[in-house]
Enzyme design. Structure first.
Site, PDB file in Angstrom:
ATOM      1  CB  THR A 127      -0.903  -0.006   1.046  1.00  0.00           C
ATOM      2  OG1 THR A 127      -1.481   1.285   1.565  1.00  0.00           O
ATOM      3  CG2 THR A 127      -0.179  -0.467   2.619  1.00  0.00           C
ATOM      4  CG  ASP A 128      -0.999   5.159  -0.640  1.00  0.00           C
ATOM      5  OD1 ASP A 128      -1.548   4.483   0.122  1.00  0.00           O
ATOM      6  OD2 ASP A 128      -1.537   6.269  -1.151  1.00  0.00           O
ATOM      7  CD  GLU A 129      -3.191   3.823   4.400  1.00  0.00           C
ATOM      8  OE1 GLU A 129      -3.010   3.747   5.670  1.00  0.00           O
ATOM      9  OE2 GLU A 129      -4.368   3.592   3.698  1.00  0.00           O
ATOM     10  CE1 TYR A 151      -3.402  -2.248   5.724  1.00  0.00           C
ATOM     11  CE2 TYR A 151      -3.237  -0.099   5.442  1.00  0.00           C
ATOM     12  CZ  TYR A 151      -3.467  -1.364   5.197  1.00  0.00           C
ATOM     13  OH  TYR A 151      -3.573  -1.763   3.854  1.00  0.00           O
ATOM     14  CE  LYS A 155      -0.588  -4.428   3.037  1.00  0.00           C
ATOM     15  NZ  LYS A 155      -1.130  -5.643   2.294  1.00  0.00           N
TER      16      LYS A 155
HETATM   17  P1  NAD Z   1     -10.408  -6.208   2.783  1.00  0.00           P
HETATM   18  O1  NAD Z   1     -10.572  -5.946   4.051  1.00  0.00           O
HETATM   19  O2  NAD Z   1     -11.950  -5.849   2.025  1.00  0.00           O
HETATM   20  O3  NAD Z   1     -10.236  -7.697   2.486  1.00  0.00           O
HETATM   21  C1  NAD Z   1      -9.258  -8.496   3.349  1.00  0.00           C
HETATM   22  C2  NAD Z   1      -9.595  -9.941   2.957  1.00  0.00           C
HETATM   23  O4  NAD Z   1      -8.645 -10.796   3.318  1.00  0.00           O
HETATM   24  C3  NAD Z   1     -10.901 -10.570   3.653  1.00  0.00           C
HETATM   25  O5  NAD Z   1     -11.810 -11.378   2.652  1.00  0.00           O
HETATM   26  C4  NAD Z   1     -10.425 -11.451   4.738  1.00  0.00           C
HETATM   27  O6  NAD Z   1     -11.495 -12.317   5.115  1.00  0.00           O
HETATM   28  C5  NAD Z   1      -9.168 -11.964   4.406  1.00  0.00           C
HETATM   29  N1  NAD Z   1      -8.261 -12.121   5.250  1.00  0.00           N
HETATM   30  C6  NAD Z   1      -7.746 -11.322   6.432  1.00  0.00           C
HETATM   31  N2  NAD Z   1      -6.736 -12.015   7.073  1.00  0.00           N
HETATM   32  C7  NAD Z   1      -6.808 -13.281   6.522  1.00  0.00           C
HETATM   33  C8  NAD Z   1      -5.868 -14.313   6.786  1.00  0.00           C
HETATM   34  N3  NAD Z   1      -5.082 -14.513   7.694  1.00  0.00           N
HETATM   35  N4  NAD Z   1      -5.972 -15.504   5.799  1.00  0.00           N
HETATM   36  C9  NAD Z   1      -6.741 -15.254   4.593  1.00  0.00           C
HETATM   37  N5  NAD Z   1      -7.320 -14.374   4.317  1.00  0.00           N
HETATM   38  C10 NAD Z   1      -7.526 -13.158   5.364  1.00  0.00           C
HETATM   39  O7  NAD Z   1      -9.101  -5.590   2.235  1.00  0.00           O
HETATM   40  P2  NAD Z   1      -9.072  -4.903   0.501  1.00  0.00           P
HETATM   41  O8  NAD Z   1      -9.597  -3.311   0.956  1.00  0.00           O
HETATM   42  O9  NAD Z   1      -9.816  -5.593  -0.296  1.00  0.00           O
HETATM   43  O10 NAD Z   1      -7.301  -4.909   0.546  1.00  0.00           O
HETATM   44  C11 NAD Z   1      -6.878  -5.866  -0.143  1.00  0.00           C
HETATM   45  C12 NAD Z   1      -5.425  -5.701   0.126  1.00  0.00           C
HETATM   46  O11 NAD Z   1      -5.039  -4.621  -0.902  1.00  0.00           O
HETATM   47  C13 NAD Z   1      -4.786  -5.488   1.381  1.00  0.00           C
HETATM   48  O12 NAD Z   1      -3.542  -6.173   1.417  1.00  0.00           O
HETATM   49  C14 NAD Z   1      -4.570  -4.103   1.596  1.00  0.00           C
HETATM   50  O13 NAD Z   1      -3.487  -3.837   2.453  1.00  0.00           O
HETATM   51  C15 NAD Z   1      -4.392  -3.633   0.133  1.00  0.00           C
HETATM   52  N6  NAD Z   1      -4.647  -2.389  -0.357  1.00  0.00           N
HETATM   53  C16 NAD Z   1      -5.875  -1.789  -0.151  1.00  0.00           C
HETATM   54  C17 NAD Z   1      -6.406  -0.412  -0.543  1.00  0.00           C
HETATM   55  C18 NAD Z   1      -7.392   0.054   0.020  1.00  0.00           C
HETATM   56  O14 NAD Z   1      -7.740   1.171  -0.375  1.00  0.00           O
HETATM   57  N7  NAD Z   1      -8.652  -0.731   0.255  1.00  0.00           N
HETATM   58  C19 NAD Z   1      -5.243   0.460  -1.229  1.00  0.00           C
HETATM   59  C20 NAD Z   1      -3.817  -0.334  -1.331  1.00  0.00           C
HETATM   60  C21 NAD Z   1      -3.695  -1.443  -0.863  1.00  0.00           C
HETATM   61  P1  TYD Z   2     -10.099   5.279   5.284  1.00  0.00           P
HETATM   62  O1  TYD Z   2     -11.248   4.961   4.225  1.00  0.00           O
HETATM   63  O2  TYD Z   2     -10.235   4.602   6.618  1.00  0.00           O
HETATM   64  O3  TYD Z   2      -8.558   4.888   4.515  1.00  0.00           O
HETATM   65  P2  TYD Z   2      -7.311   5.134   4.917  1.00  0.00           P
HETATM   66  O4  TYD Z   2      -7.132   5.685   6.480  1.00  0.00           O
HETATM   67  O5  TYD Z   2      -6.393   3.895   4.991  1.00  0.00           O
HETATM   68  O6  TYD Z   2      -6.597   6.240   3.982  1.00  0.00           O
HETATM   69  O7  TYD Z   2     -10.205   6.809   5.160  1.00  0.00           O
HETATM   70  C1  TYD Z   2     -10.103   7.786   4.355  1.00  0.00           C
HETATM   71  C2  TYD Z   2      -9.665   9.026   4.992  1.00  0.00           C
HETATM   72  O8  TYD Z   2     -10.862   9.433   5.658  1.00  0.00           O
HETATM   73  C3  TYD Z   2      -8.801   8.892   6.154  1.00  0.00           C
HETATM   74  O9  TYD Z   2      -8.044  10.552   6.073  1.00  0.00           O
HETATM   75  C4  TYD Z   2      -9.538   9.112   7.406  1.00  0.00           C
HETATM   76  C5  TYD Z   2     -10.999   9.946   6.769  1.00  0.00           C
HETATM   77  N1  TYD Z   2     -12.158   9.128   7.559  1.00  0.00           N
HETATM   78  C6  TYD Z   2     -12.695  10.197   8.170  1.00  0.00           C
HETATM   79  O10 TYD Z   2     -12.566  11.355   8.198  1.00  0.00           O
HETATM   80  N2  TYD Z   2     -14.096   9.395   9.041  1.00  0.00           N
HETATM   81  C7  TYD Z   2     -14.174   8.247   8.705  1.00  0.00           C
HETATM   82  O11 TYD Z   2     -15.323   7.752   9.406  1.00  0.00           O
HETATM   83  C8  TYD Z   2     -13.479   7.442   8.161  1.00  0.00           C
HETATM   84  C9  TYD Z   2     -13.475   5.616   8.210  1.00  0.00           C
HETATM   85  C10 TYD Z   2     -12.422   7.937   7.560  1.00  0.00           C
END
Ligand code: NAD
Ligand code: TYD
Length: 337
Positions: A127-129, A151, A155
């Site tokens: 992730t970019d985080e 988190y 990561k």
């Molecule tokens: P999500 O939380 O929607 O889904 C995560 C999935 O992983 C779930 O289905 C959960 O059941 C499964 N899981 C959790 N622990 C597990 C384990 N120990 N073994 C097997 N399965 C397990 O997450 P997402 O938003 O779809 O993110 C997917 C990936 O992309 C993650 O690695 C996250 O760090 C990365 N990512 C997400 C974002 C975003 O904006 N959502 C951005 C950049 C990178």
């Molecule tokens: P989020 O969707 O949790 O993603 P991330 O923190 O991983 O970037 O949050 C996106 C942005 O929105 C972040 O700056 C936190 C803010 N946020 C709120 O202001 N209120 C909320 O209830 C949530 C969940 C996030």
């Protein structure tokens, strides 16, 4: 690569489920195994449309379970795309243990199995985080990692562990670092689906701090296409940023959502800031774009379609919001309604 048997982990989650659906459409793919623990964030309902696909297999399991992972690999795996993770910053602040188990230890278990059995590609979805916050400009892939919450720190551990298996054992690893995703099937704890579903339920939108934190938004399908592109074009040992090139303050984004529903800004409820809240994420993805990848979905169109999807698919998110999520919401936000 051809006749591929792919292990997708975390394929019942938001991004992983879109990736499973994309991979199943590829002619070079023979089988997609989706291994998912089905935590609160995993939802089998998301995969209903592909359940009957003969190329698709689901295994309920934990990536940190070494003996299960060994059994899966024994039958031969060509490529792993690791989406499995604990993913929500606010939950990691409440309790970090599962983040360390899955996002670090789980990655190690997968990498060890890959080393034992040999694979053609391991894609670690980072992730970019992991870079942390940046006041101006944007991070390239060579920037130091300065994660600032449990988190992103977990990561970063998984991200560099994957790299170390390339450097040390020449395991063919590619790492991706994408910005904030949005789109259908996102668990309603993240900003966009939380605010959209709250708006649909006529509840306030809890905006952290001054609302001026900035995120770069990318449609989930663009992210998945970029990952697929990198399974083919990504160089082993390399890391690739994937950006939406669409940076917004949370306040502007929240207003866009309210405008779409013809709701008044008074629906915004300013709440206590997230501890250690990263002010701004911004990444430079020219390394990826130079290889020929471009995003396809303009933000305004993608956002409108996403809002429409949540409007039409209450049957997907209502059971979530009225189940486990209720307790989490109460703990995180108190009495906001
Ligand atoms: P999500 O939380 O929607 O889904 C995560 C999935 O992983 C779930 O289905 C959960 O059941 C499964 N899981 C959790 N622990 C597990 C384990 N120990 N073994 C097997 N399965 C397990 O997450 P997402 O938003 O779809 O993110 C997917 C990936 O992309 C993650 O690695 C996250 O760090 C990365 N990512 C997400 C974002 C975003 O904006 N959502 C951005 C950049 C990178
Ligand atoms: P989020 O969707 O949790 O993603 P991330 O923190 O991983 O970037 O949050 C996106 C942005 O929105 C972040 O700056 C936190 C803010 N946020 C709120 O202001 N209120 C909320 O209830 C949530 C969940 C996030």
């Amino acid at each position: 690569m051809n006749n591929l048997k792919i292990l997708v982990t975390g394929g019942a989650g938001f991004i992983g489920s879109h990736f499973v659906k994309l991979a199943l459409k590829k002619s070079e793919v023979r089988q997609v195994i989706n291994l998912d623990k089905l935590t609160y964030a995993g939802n089998p309902a998301t995969l209903k449309p592909v359940e009957e696909d003969p190329k698709y297999q689901f295994i309920k399991g934990d990536i940190a379970d070494a003996s299960l992972i060994d059994t899966v690999f024994k039958n031969g795996i060509d490529m792993v795309v690791n989406f499995a993770a604990e993913t929500h910053v606010d939950r990691s602040i409440q309790e970090a243990g599962d983040f360390i188990k899955t996002d670090i230890q789980g990655v190690w278990v997968l990498l060890e199995a890959c080393r034992r059995y040999g694979i053609k590609k391991f894609i670690q979805i980072s992730t970019d985080e992991v870079y942390g916050s940046i006041a101006e400009g944007s991070f390239t892939e060579t920037a130091p990692l300065m994660p600032s919450n449990p988190y992103s720190a977990s990561k970063a551990g998984g991200d560099r562990l994957a790299y170390s298996y390339w450097k040390t054992y020449q395991l063919p690893v590619v790492v991706t670092r994408c910005s904030n995703n949005y789109g259908p099937y996102q668990y309603p704890e993240k900003l966009i689906p939380l605010f959209v579903t709250n708006a649909l339920e006529n509840k306030k939108l809890p905006l952290y701090g001054d609302g001026l934190n900035r995120r770069d938004w990318i449609h989930v399908l663009d992210h998945c296409e970029a990952v697929w592109f990198l399974t083919e074009k990504g160089e082993n040992g390399e890391t690739y940023n994937i950006a939406g090139r669409n940076e917004l303050t949370n306040l502007v984004l929240t207003r866009m959502i309210l405008d779409e529903f013809n709701l008044d800004p008074s629906m915004i409820q300013p709440v206590k800031d997230r501890p250690g809240h990263d002010r701004r994420y911004a990444i430079d993805d020219s390394r990826l774009r130079k290889l020929g990848w471009t995003s396809q979905i303009p933000f305004e169109k993608g956002l409108k379609e996403t809002l429409q999807w949540y409007k039409e698919n209450t049957a997907w998110w209502e059971p979530i919001k009225h189940g486990e999520f209720k307790q989490y919401y109460q703990q995180q936000y108190g009495a906001i309604s």
